[in-house]
Design an enzyme around this catalytic site. Sequence first.
Site, PDB file in Angstrom:
ATOM      1  N   ARG A   1       0.847  -1.194   0.000  1.00 41.82           N
ATOM      2  CA  ARG A   1       0.000   0.000   0.000  1.00 41.82           C
ATOM      3  C   ARG A   1       0.882   1.243   0.000  1.00 41.82           C
ATOM      4  O   ARG A   1       1.834   1.342   0.770  1.00 41.82           O
ATOM      5  CB  ARG A   1      -0.930   0.007   1.222  1.00 41.82           C
ATOM      6  CG  ARG A   1      -1.936  -1.134   1.186  1.00 41.82           C
ATOM      7  CD  ARG A   1      -2.840  -1.149   2.392  1.00 41.82           C
ATOM      8  NE  ARG A   1      -3.686  -2.345   2.379  1.00 41.82           N
ATOM      9  CZ  ARG A   1      -4.504  -2.697   3.364  1.00 41.82           C
ATOM     10  NH1 ARG A   1      -4.611  -1.945   4.442  1.00 41.82           N
ATOM     11  NH2 ARG A   1      -5.236  -3.798   3.261  1.00 41.82           N
TER      12      ARG A   1
ATOM     13  N   ARG B   1       2.497  -4.917  11.864  1.00 43.57           N
ATOM     14  CA  ARG B   1       1.732  -3.980  12.687  1.00 43.57           C
ATOM     15  C   ARG B   1       1.420  -4.534  14.075  1.00 43.57           C
ATOM     16  O   ARG B   1       1.457  -3.802  15.064  1.00 43.57           O
ATOM     17  CB  ARG B   1       0.434  -3.577  11.979  1.00 43.57           C
ATOM     18  CG  ARG B   1      -0.397  -2.609  12.806  1.00 43.57           C
ATOM     19  CD  ARG B   1      -1.616  -2.081  12.090  1.00 43.57           C
ATOM     20  NE  ARG B   1      -1.276  -1.038  11.139  1.00 43.57           N
ATOM     21  CZ  ARG B   1      -2.132  -0.121  10.698  1.00 43.57           C
ATOM     22  NH1 ARG B   1      -3.381  -0.146  11.118  1.00 43.57           N
ATOM     23  NH2 ARG B   1      -1.759   0.788   9.838  1.00 43.57           N
TER      24      ARG B   1
ATOM     25  N   GLU C   1      -5.955   0.178  14.694  1.00 46.53           N
ATOM     26  CA  GLU C   1      -6.618  -0.891  13.931  1.00 46.53           C
ATOM     27  C   GLU C   1      -5.656  -2.028  13.583  1.00 46.53           C
ATOM     28  O   GLU C   1      -4.517  -1.793  13.178  1.00 46.53           O
ATOM     29  CB  GLU C   1      -7.200  -0.316  12.638  1.00 46.53           C
ATOM     30  CG  GLU C   1      -7.926  -1.354  11.781  1.00 46.53           C
ATOM     31  CD  GLU C   1      -8.291  -0.827  10.410  1.00 46.53           C
ATOM     32  OE1 GLU C   1      -8.300  -1.637   9.467  1.00 46.53           O
ATOM     33  OE2 GLU C   1      -8.554   0.381  10.274  1.00 46.53           O
TER      34      GLU C   1
ATOM     35  N   SER D   1     -10.123  -5.770   9.968  1.00 49.54           N
ATOM     36  CA  SER D   1     -11.447  -5.345   9.515  1.00 49.54           C
ATOM     37  C   SER D   1     -12.218  -6.557   9.029  1.00 49.54           C
ATOM     38  O   SER D   1     -11.673  -7.381   8.290  1.00 49.54           O
ATOM     39  CB  SER D   1     -11.346  -4.323   8.380  1.00 49.54           C
ATOM     40  OG  SER D   1     -10.948  -3.063   8.861  1.00 49.54           O
TER      41      SER D   1
ATOM     42  N   ARG E   1       2.296   2.312   9.753  1.00 50.90           N
ATOM     43  CA  ARG E   1       1.998   2.449   8.325  1.00 50.90           C
ATOM     44  C   ARG E   1       3.274   2.174   7.529  1.00 50.90           C
ATOM     45  O   ARG E   1       4.211   2.968   7.549  1.00 50.90           O
ATOM     46  CB  ARG E   1       1.487   3.856   7.995  1.00 50.90           C
ATOM     47  CG  ARG E   1       0.175   4.214   8.658  1.00 50.90           C
ATOM     48  CD  ARG E   1      -0.272   5.612   8.248  1.00 50.90           C
ATOM     49  NE  ARG E   1      -1.374   6.077   9.068  1.00 50.90           N
ATOM     50  CZ  ARG E   1      -2.659   5.844   8.796  1.00 50.90           C
ATOM     51  NH1 ARG E   1      -2.976   5.173   7.705  1.00 50.90           N
ATOM     52  NH2 ARG E   1      -3.610   6.300   9.585  1.00 50.90           N
TER      53      ARG E   1
END
Length: 421
Positions: free
Chosen positions: A258, A388, A347, A350, A273
């Site tokens: 990403r 992460r 986060e 999801s 990130r």
Amino acid sequence: MLDINFIRENQELVKTAAKNKGIKLDLDSLISVDDKRKSLQTSLDRRREEQNKAAKEIGQAKEEDKAKLIEKSSNIKEAILELEAQLRPVKEQWQELMYLVPQIPHQDAPIGRDESENKEIKSWGKKPNFDFEPKDHTELMTALNMVDFERGSKVHGFRGYFLKNDGALLSWSILHYAKDFFMKKGFMPMVAPAIVRKENLYGTGHLPGDEQDLFKTQDNDFLSGTAEVPVMGYFANETLKFDKDGTIKVLAFSPCYRREAGSHGKDVKGLIRVHEFFKLEQLILCQADDKKIQELHQWLNRNTEEFIESLGIPYQTVDACTGDMGQGKVRMYDINLWVPKEEKYREISSASYYNDFQTRRFKIKYQDQDGTKKFAYSLNCTAIATPRILVALAENFQTKKGTIKVPKPLRKYLGKKEIKP
């Protein structure tokens, strides 16, 4: 993608969905283009019927009548070619506009602009109460020689990193443990490619809206940000045969990429990130049953909650608001892990379901008991992503000595109870 007949019959509902999701949508233009498409298609179909009829007449005609009939057939063929030429750009415009129409969110999903308006529905675990000033994960892991950001930037550039020593081993341990944990749930394992053709990103709904956040190859393919994309493409244009419970369940591993283009200035340090990471993804295709897919959505999300609980990391689960859930989703839950130094949740997962939004684009169907072919429903949920998760793990289990206690389930994989200098 929604059915065009549903869109035409529920225009106010679609407009409201677009507004609540923060998506610009010119529905009037779509309806106008659809009218033109249907008119041209009707004319084309009529001409093709005339051509078929003319061909039969030629075959049955007397020799002296054939020349006139052949001329008539030739004129029809020219008309067909002209109509096809007119229809082609209209269909392309229609398809582009259809890709912009959002899925209708569930009626119980919170209405809001962005993640700040997500609604907490659960919190779990006891947040650590340190009797010392805790370190953030960058300072802690650097001191323990687990990560190297300086050389990461030298080699990769902005947001670059190297996991090394116990950092690399801990990351592998988490993935190995996650594989063993989630495979007990009845998934089919899969290793998916990260380089995908753009039609797969249109199929999942990541294009056209998310193009700025995608890496592109010199061949105009893309690097996927989630295994959901290639796995959905794996089943494209197929009629599925479900398991006895009416599902196909996949646990897919893939590297993920990403650009983080929309997060300029956010989390510029550390592992929150990064451009490249690794992820296990849960994905399910099931029969078109609204009650069933909601139950499966809860089940997928609970799987990841149970995994986090087994590691002992405090977390919250939120019901994502309409402005945060994205174009294709009916409903989305996020699991956020507690990060002590920041004193906030971050986060990690999801869980989303789409009904037939994705499968209609991919033409993924199944045959019902009465023999009718229907579009399947799709849903997915992050199992775990690394590096992460190392952020919350390192910070929550740090000690006054600057070491990191290893959660019990990971000790057999890592071979130690504590990470020391």
